[in-house]
Write a protein that holds these residues in place. Structure first.
Motif, mmCIF file in Angstrom:
data_model
loop_
_atom_site.group_PDB
_atom_site.id
_atom_site.type_symbol
_atom_site.label_atom_id
_atom_site.label_comp_id
_atom_site.label_asym_id
_atom_site.label_seq_id
_atom_site.Cartn_x
_atom_site.Cartn_y
_atom_site.Cartn_z
ATOM 1 N N MET A 121 31.966 61.029 82.376
ATOM 2 C CA MET A 121 32.710 59.770 82.494
ATOM 3 C C MET A 121 33.916 59.968 83.416
ATOM 4 O O MET A 121 34.734 60.842 83.184
ATOM 5 N N PHE A 154 31.473 51.070 82.269
ATOM 6 C CA PHE A 154 30.686 52.031 81.496
ATOM 7 C C PHE A 154 30.898 51.868 79.997
ATOM 8 O O PHE A 154 30.209 52.502 79.194
ATOM 9 N N TYR A 183 24.342 57.589 83.922
ATOM 10 C CA TYR A 183 25.195 58.003 85.038
ATOM 11 C C TYR A 183 26.248 59.024 84.635
ATOM 12 O O TYR A 183 26.669 59.823 85.450
ATOM 13 N N ASN A 184 26.701 58.972 83.380
ATOM 14 C CA ASN A 184 27.717 59.912 82.933
ATOM 15 C C ASN A 184 27.143 60.977 81.998
ATOM 16 O O ASN A 184 27.882 61.676 81.316
ATOM 17 N N THR A 220 25.693 64.323 80.558
ATOM 18 C CA THR A 220 25.965 65.720 80.911
ATOM 19 C C THR A 220 24.781 66.618 80.554
ATOM 20 O O THR A 220 24.748 67.772 80.938
ATOM 21 N N ARG A 226 29.254 54.883 90.662
ATOM 22 C CA ARG A 226 29.282 56.131 89.896
ATOM 23 C C ARG A 226 28.329 57.149 90.512
ATOM 24 O O ARG A 226 28.645 58.345 90.582
ATOM 25 N N SER A 242 29.064 61.712 92.970
ATOM 26 C CA SER A 242 28.372 62.930 92.577
ATOM 27 C C SER A 242 27.633 63.439 93.798
ATOM 28 O O SER A 242 27.186 62.665 94.644
#
Lengths: 318, 318
Positions: free
Chosen positions: B1, B306, B235-236, B238, B36, B40
């Motif tokens: 996030m 989000f 998207y966030n 891990t 988002r 990355s």
């Protein structure tokens, strides 16, 4: 995994022939992975087999008696005869086989449902272009072998995935695949596919599912097309089929994945058979079969599909 | 996030205006989930943002100075201005906004990339037919809200999935969705979708991915079409995105799943805008926006995407 205990053989009296029917003596039986799906009550693309009923399945046979205008004794026919040495079938559910065109067994393989599955699943769903890279899993199976050969005819680079060094050698040496991978001896399938497909996988024809497909999906190119034909790796699975979700690679690469069953193309079968027969006649398409002898070997032949015993189409000579 | 620590605000001198460029004062900024993905280095459908560069993003603004023949001071324009109060941009990368047609903010939402994403992702990929059942996830987001409204216009039964009771009420009461499901308070999403879609899900427009999509995929009908637009749930993430593989339902139901990015449709934008503007003009399509005031609230507005803070298109009034 099915066993012999799931089957029994019975000798019974066939019903008397009715008007429009034919008595057929089975000469070759087809055993296919899709039959496993029908041995389960789980929702699938084909209805389940009924317990105590004859196992269904395509077969080739010879007409012994006929009460139909369209068939006469001696005719060679193909149709859903089931796992029986003899069957009484409505003539309108049988197709005459032209035995001058090709060996009779091709009516169950290359020029039958097998070849049509390969043709429409590849050409209609994936529309492969010359110089594109096509990967096919279950490549030494009945459908996979035809898929790879068609892709070569269409000018693609073809990579096959199969389960033994003998199959890999056959695909490369006899069928002209550009490369083949033995998934049973390859430690990292993702890397092996990456190496074989440096520009990414443009088309994936999937017969197996599971971790092999995960590795292919990790290597798709932008605009990739994926045809889901079968998932043999999962048919005998006893736990949930869990793995990396396909949505992210499909989104990132604007890819398309489509499942199909060949009966959706029934209206176009003549077009498919014509094209396959043309390529076969030109010597560009080979028909590979594994034939076991004896009706009593039918269950063995079927079970062998799940251990990869077959090269190409698995048949039983009755 | 992401957090505020990933961003900093700087005051700098803009470069002098070159021939063909315009100086634009930003009036409204768009913040969107796709941004988002650009934060990355992982391979994605858009190139990553560069560290220390201005955050990219669409915006509406007013021309202050122009060295272009096509723009004059006072013109309202939309384009990639980035997160800046003022920008010097080549005029050929800006589009004039007709402010008589609709409120200026719709150039970023309903009549902009958001509306076009909904339109082509639904109509072109899924081709929904009257009386079919359409499910949209992220239904109260900018894209999802337009998807559901278009599906209603096309005569479909529309089920939305959203993250609060307020959103659910809004979708049902204000936008005419047939049903909406609050995934945050629903224990078993599979059952909730099954109940809402007794005939199965014919079309699924997916903005979120993850377990919500698993539940929808478990309920698809034969011949279902699935449009993968976004995967905001991931998207966030891990850890690895693992779940039930999609291939089996796609095969069993002969379904089709396709990912897309809206720029693939750039040639057809005029067609899309024309249709969306027509429906908007007829009062059949509503534009919903959540607007926060102040350039210094931009990061908050982005982070809110989000946690589902927005209803419809999230904008920043600069």
């Amino acid at each position: 995994m099915p066993t012999h205990a799931n089957f029994r053989t019975e000798t019974t009296q066939l019903p008397p022939l009715q008007q429009g029917e034919a008595l057929v003596k089975t000469t070759y039986l087809s055993v296919d992975p899709y039959m496993r799906g029908r041995m389960s009550e789980a929702k699938s693309y084909v209805p389940p087999y009924q317990i105590d009923a004859v196992m269904g399945g395509g077969a080739v046979g010879e007409v012994l008696e006929s009460k139909s205008d369209t068939l006469k004794p001696g005719d060679t026919v193909v149709g859903e005869l089931g796992w029986q040495t003899h069957a009484v079938v409505s003539a309108d559910r049988l197709h005459k086989v032209n035995t001058d065109l090709a060996p009779v067994t091709t009516a169950l393989g290359l020029l039958g449902i097998t070849g049509l599955t390969a043709y429409f699943g590849l050409v209609d769903i994936c529309d492969p272009k010359p110089n594109e890279t096509v990967v096919v899993s279950g490549a030494a199976g009945a459908v996979g072998m035809v898929v790879g050969q068609i892709a070569k005819i269409l000018g693609c680079t073809v990579i096959g995935i199969a389960g033994s060094d003998e199959k890999v050698a056959y695909l490369q040496d006899e069928l002209g695949f550009d490369h083949a991978i033995n998934y049973k001896t390859t430690e990292n399938m993702y890397k092996a596919i990456k190496q074989a497909c440096p520009g990414g996988v443009d088309v994936y024809f999937d017969n197996v599912g599971g971790t092999i497909s995960d590795a292919v999906l990790g290597n798709i190119s932008d605009g990739a097309r994926i045809s889901i034909c079968g998932q043999i790796a999962l048919y005998n699975l006893t736990q949930a089929d869990v793995g990396p979700r396909a949505q992210t690679p499909i989104l990132i690469h604007r890819a398309m994945m489509k499942g199909f069953i060949i009966m959706d193309y029934a209206q176009r079968f003549p077009e498919g058979v014509k094209q396959l027969a043309k390529w076969y006649g030109e010597g560009r398409l080979k028909s590979e079969e594994t034939v076991v002898d004896g009706f009593d070997k039918t269950v063995d032949a079927f079970l062998g599909l799940f251990t990869g015993a077959n090269l190409g189409k698995q048949l039983v000579r009755v």
